[in-house]
Write an enzyme that holds these catalytic residues in place. Structure first.
Site, PDB file in Angstrom:
ATOM      1  CG  ASP A   1     -20.088 -52.338  27.347  1.00 34.32           C
ATOM      2  OD1 ASP A   1     -20.198 -51.172  26.793  1.00 34.32           O
ATOM      3  OD2 ASP A   1     -19.177 -52.772  28.410  1.00 34.32           O
TER       4      ASP A   1
ATOM      5  CE  LYS B   1     -23.115 -46.036  31.384  1.00 39.88           C
ATOM      6  NZ  LYS B   1     -22.507 -46.637  30.289  1.00 39.88           N
TER       7      LYS B   1
ATOM      8  CG  HIS C   1     -21.230 -52.891  31.775  1.00 43.09           C
ATOM      9  ND1 HIS C   1     -20.959 -52.408  33.109  1.00 43.09           N
ATOM     10  CD2 HIS C   1     -21.043 -51.861  30.961  1.00 43.09           C
ATOM     11  CE1 HIS C   1     -20.729 -51.121  32.960  1.00 43.09           C
ATOM     12  NE2 HIS C   1     -20.574 -50.798  31.709  1.00 43.09           N
TER      13      HIS C   1
ATOM     14  CG  HIS D   1     -20.145 -48.143  23.742  1.00 40.14           C
ATOM     15  ND1 HIS D   1     -19.794 -47.358  24.447  1.00 40.14           N
ATOM     16  CD2 HIS D   1     -20.118 -49.253  24.832  1.00 40.14           C
ATOM     17  CE1 HIS D   1     -20.016 -47.437  25.563  1.00 40.14           C
ATOM     18  NE2 HIS D   1     -20.091 -48.745  25.767  1.00 40.14           N
TER      19      HIS D   1
ATOM     20  CG  HIS E   1     -24.520 -50.967  27.446  1.00 44.74           C
ATOM     21  ND1 HIS E   1     -24.444 -50.782  28.780  1.00 44.74           N
ATOM     22  CD2 HIS E   1     -23.422 -50.599  26.894  1.00 44.74           C
ATOM     23  CE1 HIS E   1     -23.198 -50.127  28.830  1.00 44.74           C
ATOM     24  NE2 HIS E   1     -22.673 -49.895  27.671  1.00 44.74           N
TER      25      HIS E   1
ATOM     26  CG  HIS F   1     -19.018 -47.702  34.133  1.00 42.67           C
ATOM     27  ND1 HIS F   1     -18.763 -48.567  33.077  1.00 42.67           N
ATOM     28  CD2 HIS F   1     -18.308 -48.144  34.979  1.00 42.67           C
ATOM     29  CE1 HIS F   1     -17.799 -49.009  33.310  1.00 42.67           C
ATOM     30  NE2 HIS F   1     -17.284 -48.882  34.342  1.00 42.67           N
TER      31      HIS F   1
HETATM   32  O1  DOR Z   1     -14.831 -51.862  28.106  1.00 40.84           O
HETATM   33  C1  DOR Z   1     -15.538 -50.884  28.197  1.00 40.84           C
HETATM   34  N1  DOR Z   1     -15.618 -50.065  26.758  1.00 40.84           N
HETATM   35  N2  DOR Z   1     -16.289 -50.446  28.955  1.00 40.84           N
HETATM   36  C2  DOR Z   1     -16.871 -49.363  29.075  1.00 40.84           C
HETATM   37  O2  DOR Z   1     -17.637 -48.718  30.021  1.00 40.84           O
HETATM   38  C3  DOR Z   1     -16.720 -48.261  27.840  1.00 40.84           C
HETATM   39  C4  DOR Z   1     -16.446 -48.996  26.730  1.00 40.84           C
HETATM   40  C5  DOR Z   1     -15.896 -48.019  25.519  1.00 40.84           C
HETATM   41  O3  DOR Z   1     -16.753 -47.174  25.139  1.00 40.84           O
HETATM   42  O4  DOR Z   1     -14.925 -48.563  24.844  1.00 40.84           O
HETATM   43 ZN    ZN Z   2     -20.823 -49.540  27.724  1.00 46.17          ZN
END
Ligand code: DOR
Ligand code: ZN
Length: 344
Positions: A247, A99, A174, A15, A13, A136
């Protein structure tokens, strides 16, 4: 010196964004991990196979050639995603999941799903083509307390999905509560969960005691200590339903240190070191390799990695910030000392 050698981990997971941010953060992950599940919540989101292919190419171009790293792509589910879209994704070699963001739940979720039952034909196609659904898991109703949103999602939405689609592979992403741990443990082997380093290392006091600490603010929000303890127990239990997903969600420092700060902790710079910290505190370093390197690959039906990494027991100081072009990115544990260090 004490060392710990593990099969190379994956991040299930992650980003990584685009542009300058991508160029900084992707090499932090690629130094540690062989593969990562790449979240599709860009603006606009990654909703089809062609967009995912372009995004995968951008990620590969941003990755330093010294690393052998594979981005595993995910499509963002909207109210418009059709069973045909699912079939196309299943036929591609590089899409590994969809997702589900409930609309309004988190960063860039505005195009997310507003009416889950209306999407049941699309979700049925995921079950049929055996494409995992990553969730999520928070309700978004304004009147629901932010600390209850995960539990209520499980009670009202996830239980419904589980009932209608018993063969759908689901990752509850998460997880942050004992309720989620209990649900996943008692569900069939089609349902698994990722756990982040921040939810293993901190409870909600980290955000709120002694002043507001925006770098601990993420969604789902950190919970009370009893929940953290349940997560540590699950992660270190050796139960293959629980595996590594950072995450890691980078936002520029000034967008977090803000009157309306963004949600997300930047942890990818020290993926395995942060988990080693949590597993050592729990006296369970011998359970780290399964959690970090085996169970996620098994769930996604991908081969386990064969390369090894070695961690040294040595103190090192986390930088106050990393640079993204000229701007600052503050990591989780900025300026603090970590006790395990990845060699090389
Ligand atoms: O804290 C988070 N940031 N939770 C999420 O689900 C998305 C993520 C983000 O993309 O910044
Ligand atoms: Zn995430």
């Amino acid at each position: 010196m004490q060392t710990l050698t593990l099969t190379q981990p994956d991040d299930w997971h992650l980003h990584v964004r685009t542009g300058d941010m991508l160029k900084t953060v992707i090499n932090h992950t690629a130094r540690q991990c062989a593969r990562a599940i790449i979240m599709p919540n860009l603006q606009p989101p990654v909703t089809n196979v062609e967009q995912a292919q372009h995004y995968q190419q951008e990620i590969q171009q941003a990755t330093d050639s010294q690393y052998d790293f594979t981005p595993l792509m995910v499509l963002y589910l909207t109210n418009e995603t059709s069973p045909e879209d699912v079939k196309k994704a299943a036929e591609s070699s590089f899409i590994h999941a969809f997702k589900l963001y409930p609309a309004g739940a988190t960063t860039n979720s505005a195009q997310g799903v507003t009416n889950l039952p209306a999407l049941f034909p699309t979700i049925a196609a995921m079950e049929k083509h055996d494409v995992p659904l990553l969730i999520h898991g928070e309700v978004t109703d304004a009147e629901i307390d932010i600390f209850d949103r995960e539990r209520l999602f499980i009670e009202t939405k996830l239980s419904l999905l589980q009932k209608h689609f018993p063969n759908l592979r689901i990752v509850l992403e998460h997880v942050t509560t004992k309720d989620a741990v209990d649900f996943v443990e008692s569900a069939s082997d089609k349902i698994a969960a990722t756990i982040t380093p921040q939810h293993l290392l901190y409870n909600r006091n980290a955000i709120l005691v002694g002043g507001i600490k925006p770098h601990y603010y993420c969604l789902p929000i950190l919970k009370r200590e009893s929940h953290r303890l349940a997560l540590v127990k699950a992660a270190t239990s050796g139960n293959p339903k629980f595996f590594l997903g950072t995450d890691s969600a980078p936002h520029l420092s000034h967008l977090k240190e803000n009157s309306c700060g963004c949600a997300g902790c930047y942890s990818a710079y020290a993926t395995i070191e942060l988990y080693a910290e949590a597993f050592e505190q729990a006296g369970a370093l011998n359970k780290l390799e399964g959690f970090a390197s085996f169970y996620g690959a098994d769930f996604y039906r991908l081969p386990r990695n064969t390369r090894k990494i070695t961690l040294e027991k040595t103190d090192w100081q986390v930088p106050d910030h990393y640079l993204v072009a000229e701007q600052q990115l503050t990591p989780l544990k900025a300026g603090e000392t970590l006790h395990w260090k990845l060699q090389g």
